[in-house]
Design a protein around this motif. Structure first.
Motif, PDB file in Angstrom:
ATOM      1  N   VAL A   1       0.856  -1.194   0.000  1.00  0.00           N
ATOM      2  CA  VAL A   1       0.000   0.000   0.000  1.00  0.00           C
ATOM      3  C   VAL A   1       0.887   1.237   0.000  1.00  0.00           C
ATOM      4  O   VAL A   1       1.892   1.285   0.723  1.00  0.00           O
ATOM      5  CB  VAL A   1      -0.893   0.037   1.272  1.00  0.00           C
ATOM      6  N   LEU A   2       0.529   2.232  -0.803  1.00  0.00           N
ATOM      7  CA  LEU A   2       1.177   3.550  -0.725  1.00  0.00           C
ATOM      8  C   LEU A   2       0.147   4.516  -0.173  1.00  0.00           C
ATOM      9  O   LEU A   2      -0.934   4.670  -0.758  1.00  0.00           O
ATOM     10  CB  LEU A   2       1.613   4.017  -2.124  1.00  0.00           C
ATOM     11  N   HIS A   3       0.458   5.146   0.953  1.00  0.00           N
ATOM     12  CA  HIS A   3      -0.465   6.134   1.520  1.00  0.00           C
ATOM     13  C   HIS A   3       0.065   7.539   1.252  1.00  0.00           C
ATOM     14  O   HIS A   3       1.192   7.875   1.622  1.00  0.00           O
ATOM     15  CB  HIS A   3      -0.639   5.922   3.027  1.00  0.00           C
ATOM     16  N   LEU A   4      -0.760   8.355   0.605  1.00  0.00           N
ATOM     17  CA  LEU A   4      -0.401   9.736   0.283  1.00  0.00           C
ATOM     18  C   LEU A   4      -1.397  10.675   0.945  1.00  0.00           C
ATOM     19  O   LEU A   4      -2.540  10.292   1.192  1.00  0.00           O
ATOM     20  CB  LEU A   4      -0.477   9.957  -1.231  1.00  0.00           C
ATOM     21  N   THR A   5      -0.966  11.914   1.168  1.00  0.00           N
ATOM     22  CA  THR A   5      -1.929  12.908   1.639  1.00  0.00           C
ATOM     23  C   THR A   5      -1.904  14.116   0.707  1.00  0.00           C
ATOM     24  O   THR A   5      -0.906  14.391   0.033  1.00  0.00           O
ATOM     25  CB  THR A   5      -1.611  13.428   3.063  1.00  0.00           C
ATOM     26  N   GLY A   6      -3.018  14.823   0.700  1.00  0.00           N
ATOM     27  CA  GLY A   6      -3.133  16.036  -0.099  1.00  0.00           C
ATOM     28  C   GLY A   6      -2.355  17.205   0.481  1.00  0.00           C
ATOM     29  O   GLY A   6      -2.456  18.327  -0.031  1.00  0.00           O
ATOM     30  N   ILE A   7      -1.584  16.961   1.517  1.00  0.00           N
ATOM     31  CA  ILE A   7      -0.720  18.030   2.052  1.00  0.00           C
ATOM     32  C   ILE A   7       0.530  18.157   1.190  1.00  0.00           C
ATOM     33  O   ILE A   7       0.962  19.265   0.860  1.00  0.00           O
ATOM     34  CB  ILE A   7      -0.336  17.724   3.515  1.00  0.00           C
ATOM     35  N   THR A   8       1.097  17.026   0.793  1.00  0.00           N
ATOM     36  CA  THR A   8       2.373  17.046   0.056  1.00  0.00           C
ATOM     37  C   THR A   8       2.329  17.958  -1.174  1.00  0.00           C
ATOM     38  O   THR A   8       3.229  18.806  -1.337  1.00  0.00           O
ATOM     39  CB  THR A   8       2.768  15.604  -0.350  1.00  0.00           C
ATOM     40  N   PRO A   9       1.316  17.860  -2.056  1.00  0.00           N
ATOM     41  CA  PRO A   9       1.356  18.700  -3.254  1.00  0.00           C
ATOM     42  C   PRO A   9       1.173  20.187  -2.968  1.00  0.00           C
ATOM     43  O   PRO A   9       1.418  21.022  -3.849  1.00  0.00           O
ATOM     44  CB  PRO A   9       0.199  18.158  -4.102  1.00  0.00           C
ATOM     45  N   ALA A  10       0.755  20.523  -1.755  1.00  0.00           N
ATOM     46  CA  ALA A  10       0.580  21.940  -1.400  1.00  0.00           C
ATOM     47  C   ALA A  10       1.893  22.580  -0.978  1.00  0.00           C
ATOM     48  O   ALA A  10       1.979  23.801  -0.804  1.00  0.00           O
ATOM     49  CB  ALA A  10      -0.440  22.067  -0.273  1.00  0.00           C
ATOM     50  N   LEU A  11       2.940  21.770  -0.800  1.00  0.00           N
ATOM     51  CA  LEU A  11       4.179  22.297  -0.215  1.00  0.00           C
ATOM     52  C   LEU A  11       5.047  23.055  -1.210  1.00  0.00           C
ATOM     53  O   LEU A  11       5.702  24.033  -0.857  1.00  0.00           O
ATOM     54  CB  LEU A  11       4.993  21.151   0.411  1.00  0.00           C
ATOM     55  N   SER A  12       5.085  22.599  -2.472  1.00  0.00           N
ATOM     56  CA  SER A  12       5.922  23.249  -3.494  1.00  0.00           C
ATOM     57  C   SER A  12       5.593  22.618  -4.843  1.00  0.00           C
ATOM     58  O   SER A  12       5.039  21.513  -4.888  1.00  0.00           O
ATOM     59  CB  SER A  12       7.417  23.028  -3.202  1.00  0.00           C
ATOM     60  N   PRO A  13       5.958  23.282  -5.938  1.00  0.00           N
ATOM     61  CA  PRO A  13       5.726  22.667  -7.258  1.00  0.00           C
ATOM     62  C   PRO A  13       6.458  21.333  -7.392  1.00  0.00           C
ATOM     63  O   PRO A  13       5.941  20.378  -7.981  1.00  0.00           O
ATOM     64  CB  PRO A  13       6.286  23.712  -8.229  1.00  0.00           C
ATOM     65  N   GLU A  14       7.655  21.259  -6.827  1.00  0.00           N
ATOM     66  CA  GLU A  14       8.437  20.011  -6.912  1.00  0.00           C
ATOM     67  C   GLU A  14       7.730  18.881  -6.143  1.00  0.00           C
ATOM     68  O   GLU A  14       7.634  17.744  -6.628  1.00  0.00           O
ATOM     69  CB  GLU A  14       9.810  20.278  -6.298  1.00  0.00           C
ATOM     70  N   ALA A  15       7.235  19.200  -4.964  1.00  0.00           N
ATOM     71  CA  ALA A  15       6.536  18.198  -4.161  1.00  0.00           C
ATOM     72  C   ALA A  15       5.248  17.760  -4.857  1.00  0.00           C
ATOM     73  O   ALA A  15       4.856  16.595  -4.796  1.00  0.00           O
ATOM     74  CB  ALA A  15       6.220  18.750  -2.773  1.00  0.00           C
ATOM     75  N   ARG A  16       4.610  18.717  -5.534  1.00  0.00           N
ATOM     76  CA  ARG A  16       3.396  18.364  -6.282  1.00  0.00           C
ATOM     77  C   ARG A  16       3.736  17.350  -7.372  1.00  0.00           C
ATOM     78  O   ARG A  16       3.011  16.359  -7.554  1.00  0.00           O
ATOM     79  CB  ARG A  16       2.798  19.628  -6.888  1.00  0.00           C
ATOM     80  N   LYS A  17       4.832  17.592  -8.101  1.00  0.00           N
ATOM     81  CA  LYS A  17       5.214  16.641  -9.161  1.00  0.00           C
ATOM     82  C   LYS A  17       5.534  15.270  -8.565  1.00  0.00           C
ATOM     83  O   LYS A  17       5.179  14.234  -9.128  1.00  0.00           O
ATOM     84  CB  LYS A  17       6.439  17.170  -9.926  1.00  0.00           C
ATOM     85  N   ALA A  18       6.221  15.262  -7.444  1.00  0.00           N
ATOM     86  CA  ALA A  18       6.571  13.987  -6.797  1.00  0.00           C
ATOM     87  C   ALA A  18       5.309  13.247  -6.354  1.00  0.00           C
ATOM     88  O   ALA A  18       5.200  12.028  -6.500  1.00  0.00           O
ATOM     89  CB  ALA A  18       7.479  14.243  -5.601  1.00  0.00           C
ATOM     90  N   PHE A  19       4.356  13.992  -5.832  1.00  0.00           N
ATOM     91  CA  PHE A  19       3.077  13.417  -5.378  1.00  0.00           C
ATOM     92  C   PHE A  19       2.349  12.771  -6.558  1.00  0.00           C
ATOM     93  O   PHE A  19       1.886  11.618  -6.473  1.00  0.00           O
ATOM     94  CB  PHE A  19       2.250  14.550  -4.760  1.00  0.00           C
ATOM     95  N   GLU A  20       2.248  13.504  -7.669  1.00  0.00           N
ATOM     96  CA  GLU A  20       1.545  12.970  -8.840  1.00  0.00           C
ATOM     97  C   GLU A  20       2.279  11.747  -9.395  1.00  0.00           C
ATOM     98  O   GLU A  20       1.660  10.736  -9.748  1.00  0.00           O
ATOM     99  CB  GLU A  20       1.421  14.067  -9.916  1.00  0.00           C
ATOM    100  N   TYR A  21       3.592  11.851  -9.428  1.00  0.00           N
ATOM    101  CA  TYR A  21       4.421  10.740  -9.923  1.00  0.00           C
ATOM    102  C   TYR A  21       4.234   9.507  -9.039  1.00  0.00           C
ATOM    103  O   TYR A  21       4.104   8.379  -9.533  1.00  0.00           O
ATOM    104  CB  TYR A  21       5.872  11.214  -9.913  1.00  0.00           C
ATOM    105  N   ALA A  22       4.207   9.702  -7.741  1.00  0.00           N
ATOM    106  CA  ALA A  22       4.050   8.582  -6.805  1.00  0.00           C
ATOM    107  C   ALA A  22       2.722   7.871  -7.041  1.00  0.00           C
ATOM    108  O   ALA A  22       2.662   6.638  -7.116  1.00  0.00           O
ATOM    109  CB  ALA A  22       4.130   9.082  -5.359  1.00  0.00           C
ATOM    110  N   ALA A  23       1.649   8.639  -7.170  1.00  0.00           N
ATOM    111  CA  ALA A  23       0.327   8.032  -7.375  1.00  0.00           C
ATOM    112  C   ALA A  23       0.288   7.275  -8.695  1.00  0.00           C
ATOM    113  O   ALA A  23      -0.231   6.151  -8.769  1.00  0.00           O
ATOM    114  CB  ALA A  23      -0.752   9.111  -7.342  1.00  0.00           C
ATOM    115  N   GLU A  24       0.856   7.879  -9.732  1.00  0.00           N
ATOM    116  CA  GLU A  24       0.812   7.252 -11.058  1.00  0.00           C
ATOM    117  C   GLU A  24       1.670   5.985 -11.104  1.00  0.00           C
ATOM    118  O   GLU A  24       1.245   4.952 -11.627  1.00  0.00           O
ATOM    119  CB  GLU A  24       1.271   8.256 -12.122  1.00  0.00           C
ATOM    120  N   CYS A  25       2.895   6.056 -10.540  1.00  0.00           N
ATOM    121  CA  CYS A  25       3.796   4.883 -10.549  1.00  0.00           C
ATOM    122  C   CYS A  25       3.194   3.735  -9.745  1.00  0.00           C
ATOM    123  O   CYS A  25       3.210   2.586 -10.184  1.00  0.00           O
ATOM    124  CB  CYS A  25       5.156   5.226  -9.934  1.00  0.00           C
ATOM    125  N   ALA A  26       2.685   4.060  -8.558  1.00  0.00           N
ATOM    126  CA  ALA A  26       2.142   3.001  -7.701  1.00  0.00           C
ATOM    127  C   ALA A  26       0.954   2.345  -8.389  1.00  0.00           C
ATOM    128  O   ALA A  26       0.846   1.113  -8.419  1.00  0.00           O
ATOM    129  CB  ALA A  26       1.737   3.586  -6.345  1.00  0.00           C
TER     130      ALA A  26
END
Ligand code: ATP
Length: 313
Positions: free
Chosen positions: A116-141
């Motif tokens: 299981v990968l658990h993500l929160t909607g806080i991460t993409p609010a932190l910076s554009p880079e974190a947003r890209k990492a968040f989207e990438y994580a969801a898509e890869c998983a």
């Protein structure tokens, strides 16, 4: 991130107590205490409070996939107990190490092959880079067949509802389990409500959840504080009342609930069993001080009426 908590107005000074803070680490502690293998992924600065976070997580038996960034600071939040009922947060996390979490960090975290990968909607609010990492994580998983759990966790201090909606809406379809408070569902499923202004609240929730299920989300979990929680699935709707306890500190209830829900899922419990474990964990969080400190071991679940396997007695 660490929180520095005051027992009264910050402007009056006095002692501050340092705690590990963050929705993801709260969930990690909850799941680890219930006996599952957990890894927390992120970044901290090369500073004592970053080291404190890693020590605390490791002392809970949580694996850490953490980049230590000497050029940045670990995020800090002041928590001010302004009145018995009002706690204010003051964030100092812009530009923090955690806000630079990257695609490389995601690759490292997913290399271990989690269930299981658990993500929160806080991460993409932190910076554009974190947003890209968040989207990438969801898509890869999702592409790798890893179960994706997403808690909306809207934070008004970090971004507006419209900004959150624009980012979280498209990514929600990658979630197998979408978790939201009842006032957050429209951030991930706003289109479903067009033309339904006359619907009652319950109808509106059902319509929003249905639109998420149509997009491929497997379980839409809705948290309602002391009114309990519900889950919408393709095979029906499930409800669980809150466990009756004396509430002394409600912060972290949602994360505790999520930890219980995911832990029961990992145990192979059905949706009703996941909801019940979530409710018991939420009750532990509100009836003990701190965001995560009072979370139970598996044996302690029985204190609030759950058996060690998580079903209520
Ligand atoms: P937070 O953001 O503060 O962590 P949240 O809004 O995400 O909270 P809540 O809906 O407040 O999450 O709480 C999650 C679950 O915890 C609820 O569905 C319920 O089962 C349990 N819970 C919350 N408040 C209480 C309470 N006062 N008494 C018993 N259980 C509670």
């Amino acid at each position: 991130m660490v929180s520095l908590r005051s027992a009264g107005p910050l402007s009056a000074g006095g002692s501050l107590a340092m705690h590990v803070a963050g929705a993801e680490s709260n969930v990690a502690v909850g799941v680890a205490r219930l006996g599952h293998t957990v890894t927390w992924a992120g970044a901290v600065g090369a500073d004592p409070h970053g080291e404190f976070i890693l020590r605390q997580l490791r002392s809970e038996g949580i694996g850490t996939q953490c980049r230590v960034d000497p050029s940045r600071s670990t995020g800090v939040m002041f928590l001010e107990q302004r009145t018995a009922d009002v706690t204010r947060a003051f964030y100092y996390r812009a530009g923090s190490a955690g806000s630079t979490v990257s695609r490389d960090d995601v690759d490292s975290a997913l290399a271990a092959g989690p269930r299981v990968l658990h993500l929160t909607g806080i991460t993409p609010a932190l910076s554009p880079e974190a947003r890209k990492a968040f989207e990438y994580a969801a898509e890869c998983a999702a592409a790798d067949g890893v179960l994706v759990s997403l808690d909306v966790n809207y934070r008004s201090r970090l971004w507006t509802r419209d900004e959150a909606r624009a980012v979280l809406g498209p990514i929600a379809r990658h979630a197998d389990i979408l978790i939201a408070s009842d006032d957050e569902l429209d951030l991930v499923a706003s289109a479903a409500l067009s033309g339904s202004d006359s619907l009652g609240y319950d109808d509106a929730e059902t319509a929003l959840a249905a639109s998420l299920l149509e997009q491929g989300v497997g379980e839409v979990v809705v948290k309602r504080g002391s009114a309990g929680a519900g889950v919408h699935t393709a095979s029906g709707r499930f409800e669980a009342p809150a466990v009756a306890v004396t509430s002394i500190d409600t912060v972290g209830a949602g994360d505790a609930f999520t930890a219980g829900y995911l832990s029961a899922l990992l145990d192979g419990e059905d949706v009703a069993g996941r909801l019940q474990r979530g409710a018991v964990m939420g009750a532990f969080a509100v009836s003990t001080a701190g965001d995560w400190e009072g979370l139970p071991s598996r044996a302690e679940l029985a204190m609030l009426g759950a058996t060690a396997s998580g079903t209520t007695q």
